[in-house]
Scaffold this motif. Structure first.
Motif, PDB file in Angstrom:
ATOM      1  N   GLN A 371       0.836  -1.191   0.000  1.00 33.23           N
ATOM      2  CA  GLN A 371       0.000   0.000   0.000  1.00 33.23           C
ATOM      3  C   GLN A 371       0.874   1.246   0.000  1.00 33.23           C
ATOM      4  O   GLN A 371       1.821   1.353   0.781  1.00 33.23           O
ATOM      5  N   SER A 372       0.560   2.202  -0.866  1.00 31.45           N
ATOM      6  CA  SER A 372       1.377   3.412  -0.981  1.00 31.45           C
ATOM      7  C   SER A 372       1.233   4.328   0.224  1.00 31.45           C
ATOM      8  O   SER A 372       2.041   5.227   0.412  1.00 31.45           O
ATOM      9  N   SER A 373       0.226   4.067   1.062  1.00 31.32           N
ATOM     10  CA  SER A 373      -0.029   4.966   2.195  1.00 31.32           C
ATOM     11  C   SER A 373       0.799   4.619   3.423  1.00 31.32           C
ATOM     12  O   SER A 373       0.696   5.272   4.440  1.00 31.32           O
ATOM     13  N   VAL A 374       1.634   3.573   3.323  1.00 32.23           N
ATOM     14  CA  VAL A 374       2.426   3.170   4.481  1.00 32.23           C
ATOM     15  C   VAL A 374       3.903   3.217   4.119  1.00 32.23           C
ATOM     16  O   VAL A 374       4.289   3.194   2.957  1.00 32.23           O
ATOM     17  N   THR A 375       4.753   3.284   5.132  1.00 35.98           N
ATOM     18  CA  THR A 375       6.195   3.344   4.917  1.00 35.98           C
ATOM     19  C   THR A 375       6.742   1.969   4.559  1.00 35.98           C
ATOM     20  O   THR A 375       6.079   0.948   4.729  1.00 35.98           O
ATOM     21  N   ASP A 376       7.982   1.943   4.068  1.00 32.27           N
ATOM     22  CA  ASP A 376       8.607   0.667   3.728  1.00 32.27           C
ATOM     23  C   ASP A 376       8.710  -0.234   4.946  1.00 32.27           C
ATOM     24  O   ASP A 376       8.531  -1.446   4.860  1.00 32.27           O
ATOM     25  N   GLU A 377       9.020   0.383   6.120  1.00 29.78           N
ATOM     26  CA  GLU A 377       9.165  -0.422   7.330  1.00 29.78           C
ATOM     27  C   GLU A 377       7.842  -1.078   7.712  1.00 29.78           C
ATOM     28  O   GLU A 377       7.787  -2.252   8.086  1.00 29.78           O
ATOM     29  N   VAL A 378       6.747  -0.322   7.593  1.00 29.11           N
ATOM     30  CA  VAL A 378       5.429  -0.871   7.915  1.00 29.11           C
ATOM     31  C   VAL A 378       5.051  -1.948   6.907  1.00 29.11           C
ATOM     32  O   VAL A 378       4.519  -2.998   7.273  1.00 29.11           O
ATOM     33  N   SER A 379       5.353  -1.717   5.623  1.00 32.46           N
ATOM     34  CA  SER A 379       5.049  -2.707   4.602  1.00 32.46           C
ATOM     35  C   SER A 379       5.767  -4.017   4.890  1.00 32.46           C
ATOM     36  O   SER A 379       5.197  -5.098   4.800  1.00 32.46           O
ATOM     37  N   GLU A 380       7.055  -3.918   5.236  1.00 27.52           N
ATOM     38  CA  GLU A 380       7.825  -5.125   5.524  1.00 27.52           C
ATOM     39  C   GLU A 380       7.275  -5.843   6.752  1.00 27.52           C
ATOM     40  O   GLU A 380       7.167  -7.069   6.780  1.00 27.52           O
ATOM     41  N   LEU A 381       6.895  -5.076   7.778  1.00 26.72           N
ATOM     42  CA  LEU A 381       6.335  -5.675   8.984  1.00 26.72           C
ATOM     43  C   LEU A 381       5.021  -6.386   8.677  1.00 26.72           C
ATOM     44  O   LEU A 381       4.767  -7.503   9.142  1.00 26.72           O
ATOM     45  N   ARG A 382       4.157  -5.756   7.860  1.00 29.62           N
ATOM     46  CA  ARG A 382       2.879  -6.369   7.504  1.00 29.62           C
ATOM     47  C   ARG A 382       3.095  -7.657   6.729  1.00 29.62           C
ATOM     48  O   ARG A 382       2.399  -8.650   6.922  1.00 29.62           O
ATOM     49  N   LEU A 383       4.074  -7.638   5.822  1.00 27.96           N
ATOM     50  CA  LEU A 383       4.343  -8.834   5.036  1.00 27.96           C
ATOM     51  C   LEU A 383       4.823  -9.969   5.922  1.00 27.96           C
ATOM     52  O   LEU A 383       4.409 -11.115   5.787  1.00 27.96           O
ATOM     53  N   GLU A 384       5.717  -9.632   6.884  1.00 28.90           N
ATOM     54  CA  GLU A 384       6.219 -10.663   7.788  1.00 28.90           C
ATOM     55  C   GLU A 384       5.118 -11.231   8.656  1.00 28.90           C
ATOM     56  O   GLU A 384       5.143 -12.407   9.032  1.00 28.90           O
ATOM     57  N   SER A 385       4.129 -10.415   8.998  1.00 32.19           N
ATOM     58  CA  SER A 385       3.038 -10.884   9.853  1.00 32.19           C
ATOM     59  C   SER A 385       1.912 -11.533   9.075  1.00 32.19           C
ATOM     60  O   SER A 385       0.968 -12.048   9.655  1.00 32.19           O
TER      61      SER A 385
END
Length: 410
Positions: A371-385
């Motif tokens: 999602q473009s509305s979140v940072t790279d760190e949040v994107s990576e965390l969401r993917l890991e979870s």
């Protein structure tokens, strides 16, 4: 779920029954599953060497082989009975609580979080706030959106195989939706009896089609002093227009019957589905599917009580936004086989795969769009979870960082 797919170049299922193997529809198959039902035997789907246990359900017009509950992911990816693990989509939240399958009867009980009756003099409108007009359930009951997603999944309209190209018409969609609604119970009755999906319109058959519609809608006309029974409608919307009083929905294949929408519901509709309506308005290649509860008054006017919208491609594959559509079109152009993932009751901020490729060499591969509305760190965390992250390889596209990366090999 029935083990036969849409029957268009997809592999035929092979079952082992009492030591013998049968293809679906082959000579002797109908007698074999009838005997298995009488003897309480479990057929095995032979999509894998060791086989996967199935069961036989009795229907009004015969018997059918169905997969055991929660075993869809145990089948081979190219098997008609294959289904991604429930936790990969919103199905995991509602399976077993809002959706309960009974192998003994072949019936599925659905718990709904929206009413199918209306008391005299009471207005029933969806809540003004929240993620959706009706998609705010915690998983113990199906929202209106959750029910639409469930039926779309059960109708196998989330699946795509190159052989389906040009063959998925509204008539096909309607047939599969009605079939998916069979042997489903909701609010103490048969879901199929409550569901209306418009017939493909024909000028030559106009009068006969209208007569059948009026007969079906008769149960939604209120009786004096009793709660009004509401019906469910799944259709393609042509447009929403102002009416003399309030607004109206014009439905494709129902040119002789608009559905009334009062002003309060229309304002909520525009506010809640702003993104979906903008996507629909921007492209002629998008259909807008609506699921709604509705009643009919004493003079034959149908009024919507609650609704939910779902944009889909020309091939009736659901999509969330323009990036989702771009991925689906890329998969289709490349001749890939995949399953579109739906979120059911999950909130929009819950990150799930967009689709799952089922034609990859080793195991199915989830495809994520960050999602473009979140940072790279949040994107990576969401993917890991994500439930898919620790189960198998996945693929992620970050549209604002560059073009779509190469897809996993076929």
């Amino acid at each position: 779920m029935e083990t036969s797919a849409q029957g268009i170049t997809a592999p035929a299922a092979i079952y082992e029954i009492a030591g013998r193997r049968f293809k679906v529809g082959a000579r002797g198959f109908a007698d074999a599953i009838a005997d298995a039902h009488a003897a309480h035997q479990r057929p095995r789907c032979m999509c894998l060497v060791e086989g996967v246990e199935m069961y036989v359900a009795r229907l009004s017009d015969g018997y059918i082989v169905k997969r055991m509950p929660d075993t869809g992911s145990h089948h081979a990816p190219d098997c008609p009975s294959y289904e991604p693990p429930a936790e990969f989509s919103g199905l995991g939240l509602v399976l077993g609580s809002a959706i309960a399958e009974d192998p003994a009867t072949g019936e599925t009980t659905l718990k709904l979080d929206f009413p199918l009756t209306k008391m005299p003099g009471r207005s029933q409108l969806p809540p003004a706030s929240g993620d959706s007009d009706s998609a705010t359930s915690d998983g113990t009951r199906l929202s209106l959106r959750g029910l639409l997603h469930y039926l779309w999944d059960q109708a196998e309209l989330t699946r795509w195989h190159p052989g389906f190209a040009g063959k998925r018409t509204w008539a096909t969609v309607r047939r599969h939706l009605l079939h998916a609604a069979e042997h489903k119970l909701a609010r103490g009755g048969a879901l199929r009896a409550r569901l209306y999906v418009p017939e493909p319109f024909s000028i030559d058959e106009r009068d006969a089609i209208n007569a059948r519609r009026l007969a079906r809608w008769g149960s939604a006309v209120p009786a004096p002093g009793k709660a009004q029974q509401l019906m469910l409608l799944i259709c393609e919307v042509k447009e929403f227009l102002p009416a003399r009083y309030g607004f109206k929905a014009i439905v494709k294949h129902m040119p002789d019957q608009a559905l009334a929408i009062d002003e309060q519901l229309y304002r909520r509709l525009v506010r809640r589905f702003e993104a979906e309506l903008a996507l629909w308005g921007a492209s002629d290649n998008i259909h807008m599917v609506m699921i709604a509860t509705f009643g009919v008054n004493g003079v034959g006017v149908a009024s919507i009580h609650e609704l939910c919208l779902m944009p889909v491609t020309r091939q009736w594959l659901p999509m969330k936004d323009g990036y989702d559509m771009e991925l689906v079109e890329r998969l289709k152009r490349d001749g890939r086989t995949f399953i579109k993932v739906l979120r059911y009751n999950l909130p929009q901020e819950q990150w799930i795969a967009s689709a799952i490729l089922t034609d990859t060499p080793d195991s199915p591969v989830p495809l994520f769009i960050a999602q473009s509305s979140v940072t790279d760190e949040v994107s990576e965390l969401r993917l890991e979870s994500s439930p898919a992250a620790d189960k198998q390889p996945n693929w992620t596209w970050e549209p604002w960082h560059g073009p779509m990366p190469p897809l996993p090999s076929r």
